[in-house]
Scaffold this active site. Sequence first.
Site, PDB file in Angstrom:
ATOM      1  N   HIS A   4       0.943  -1.747  -0.038  1.00 35.64           N
ATOM      2  CA  HIS A   4       0.100   0.075   0.051  1.00 35.64           C
ATOM      3  C   HIS A   4       1.301   1.404   0.044  1.00 35.64           C
ATOM      4  O   HIS A   4       0.471   2.278  -0.413  1.00 35.64           O
ATOM      5  CB  HIS A   4      -0.974  -0.148   1.263  1.00 35.64           C
ATOM      6  CG  HIS A   4      -2.242  -0.948   1.346  1.00 35.64           C
ATOM      7  ND1 HIS A   4      -1.212  -2.440   2.316  1.00 35.64           N
ATOM      8  CD2 HIS A   4      -3.217  -1.644   1.032  1.00 35.64           C
ATOM      9  CE1 HIS A   4      -2.147  -3.273   1.414  1.00 35.64           C
ATOM     10  NE2 HIS A   4      -3.381  -2.481   1.077  1.00 35.64           N
ATOM     11  N   ARG A  43      -3.598   5.230  -3.656  1.00 29.55           N
ATOM     12  CA  ARG A  43      -4.890   5.873  -2.759  1.00 29.55           C
ATOM     13  C   ARG A  43      -4.913   6.719  -2.858  1.00 29.55           C
ATOM     14  O   ARG A  43      -6.023   7.199  -1.339  1.00 29.55           O
ATOM     15  CB  ARG A  43      -5.212   4.612  -2.187  1.00 29.55           C
ATOM     16  CG  ARG A  43      -5.586   2.956  -2.199  1.00 29.55           C
ATOM     17  CD  ARG A  43      -5.473   2.381  -1.428  1.00 29.55           C
ATOM     18  NE  ARG A  43      -5.867   0.552  -1.373  1.00 29.55           N
ATOM     19  CZ  ARG A  43      -7.231   0.398  -1.593  1.00 29.55           C
ATOM     20  NH1 ARG A  43      -7.955   0.788  -0.935  1.00 29.55           N
ATOM     21  NH2 ARG A  43      -6.939  -0.939  -1.973  1.00 29.55           N
ATOM     22  N   GLY A  89      -4.344  13.583  15.382  1.00 26.71           N
ATOM     23  CA  GLY A  89      -5.667  13.068  14.924  1.00 26.71           C
ATOM     24  C   GLY A  89      -6.236  14.101  15.534  1.00 26.71           C
ATOM     25  O   GLY A  89      -6.216  14.637  16.752  1.00 26.71           O
ATOM     26  N   MET A 180     -10.476   6.283  16.972  1.00 23.60           N
ATOM     27  CA  MET A 180     -10.625   4.794  16.188  1.00 23.60           C
ATOM     28  C   MET A 180      -9.979   4.770  15.951  1.00 23.60           C
ATOM     29  O   MET A 180      -9.243   3.687  14.731  1.00 23.60           O
ATOM     30  CB  MET A 180     -11.978   5.444  14.272  1.00 23.60           C
ATOM     31  CG  MET A 180     -13.142   6.105  15.448  1.00 23.60           C
ATOM     32  SD  MET A 180     -14.162   6.060  14.065  1.00 23.60           S
ATOM     33  CE  MET A 180     -14.436   4.221  13.889  1.00 23.60           C
ATOM     34  N   SER A 203     -12.103  18.159  19.126  1.00 21.91           N
ATOM     35  CA  SER A 203     -12.749  18.507  17.773  1.00 21.91           C
ATOM     36  C   SER A 203     -14.290  17.926  17.630  1.00 21.91           C
ATOM     37  O   SER A 203     -14.673  19.276  17.126  1.00 21.91           O
ATOM     38  CB  SER A 203     -12.563  17.456  16.743  1.00 21.91           C
ATOM     39  OG  SER A 203     -13.293  16.485  16.185  1.00 21.91           O
ATOM     40  N   ASP A 204     -14.955  17.873  18.959  1.00 22.75           N
ATOM     41  CA  ASP A 204     -15.932  18.020  19.264  1.00 22.75           C
ATOM     42  C   ASP A 204     -16.335  17.521  20.526  1.00 22.75           C
ATOM     43  O   ASP A 204     -15.473  16.515  20.904  1.00 22.75           O
ATOM     44  CB  ASP A 204     -17.118  17.043  18.451  1.00 22.75           C
ATOM     45  CG  ASP A 204     -16.414  15.886  18.281  1.00 22.75           C
ATOM     46  OD1 ASP A 204     -15.309  15.667  16.971  1.00 22.75           O
ATOM     47  OD2 ASP A 204     -17.144  14.534  18.590  1.00 22.75           O
TER      48      ASP A 204
HETATM   49  N1  HPA Z   1     -16.390   9.856  17.843  1.00 25.55           N
HETATM   50  C1  HPA Z   1     -14.950   8.761  16.626  1.00 25.55           C
HETATM   51  N2  HPA Z   1     -13.596   9.952  16.689  1.00 25.55           N
HETATM   52  C2  HPA Z   1     -13.701  10.866  16.541  1.00 25.55           C
HETATM   53  C3  HPA Z   1     -14.794  11.303  16.558  1.00 25.55           C
HETATM   54  C4  HPA Z   1     -15.897  10.751  17.530  1.00 25.55           C
HETATM   55  O1  HPA Z   1     -16.799  11.767  17.751  1.00 25.55           O
HETATM   56  N3  HPA Z   1     -14.131  12.434  16.275  1.00 25.55           N
HETATM   57  C5  HPA Z   1     -13.917  12.579  15.979  1.00 25.55           C
HETATM   58  N4  HPA Z   1     -13.387  11.535  15.909  1.00 25.55           N
END
Ligand code: HPA
Length: 234
Positions: A4, A43, A89, A180, A203-204
């Site tokens: 890859h 890819r 990440g 993840m 990020s959230d």
């Molecule tokens: N869940 C899983 N992975 C993520 C999330 C999430 O809310 N935000 C950024 N990566």
Amino acid sequence: MSVHIGASKGDIAESVLLPGDPLRAKFIAETFLDAPRQYNEIRNMFGYTGTYRGVPVSVQGTGMGMPSIGIYSWELMTQYDVQNLVRVGTAGSIRADIPLREVVLASGACTDSAYVNNFLPDGHYAPIASWELLRKSAEAADRMGLKVHVGNVFSTDVFYHTDSYYYEKWAAMGCMVTEMEAAALYMNAACNHRNALAMLTVSDSLVTGEATTAEERQNTFLDMMKLALETVTA
Ligand code: HPA
């Protein structure tokens, strides 16, 4: 060449930063590295090598999820002899005390993934960060005046969980964020005796439902990218 990654041996540095998004790999290479050279486009999972403060560093996109980072990080370790792998990440906060835009260093990565069965089908392996990279990155954060949270994270296989409260038990056990990739990276590193660390910008928030804007993400990511580069060149 591996399956890859279309690079020759020697094209990739001993230390590699691993963003999920290949365009972020391009951005990091073009923004921070001197004389960046692209070594992979298979890819569209771009990879670059350049130098930072005179030290060779590579940046390789990994894609999303443990199967994907599992492939790229395995090839980097086994085909290109990469020693230090730092994931850069994003993650979702699962605790009210872990705010948006701050940086988390994953000293450990719990997981619901079957990826662990590849190594130890009969138990519950505890994937952990490299102490050497973790220590260097905490020290670099201190030097930069950057606040970091250090502890456990939850690496899941599922972004769109049907049970919206799936994360609460992981949070109750001390996990700070969900993402993840980290657990698979840590298991590959353990199996191949390499150094790995995941650093994550929040990020959230799954607790409050808030999310960062694209512009905010860009700025906080800059701090984290600098932290990762200072960590692997310290
Ligand atoms: N869940 C899983 N992975 C993520 C999330 C999430 O809310 N935000 C950024 N990566």
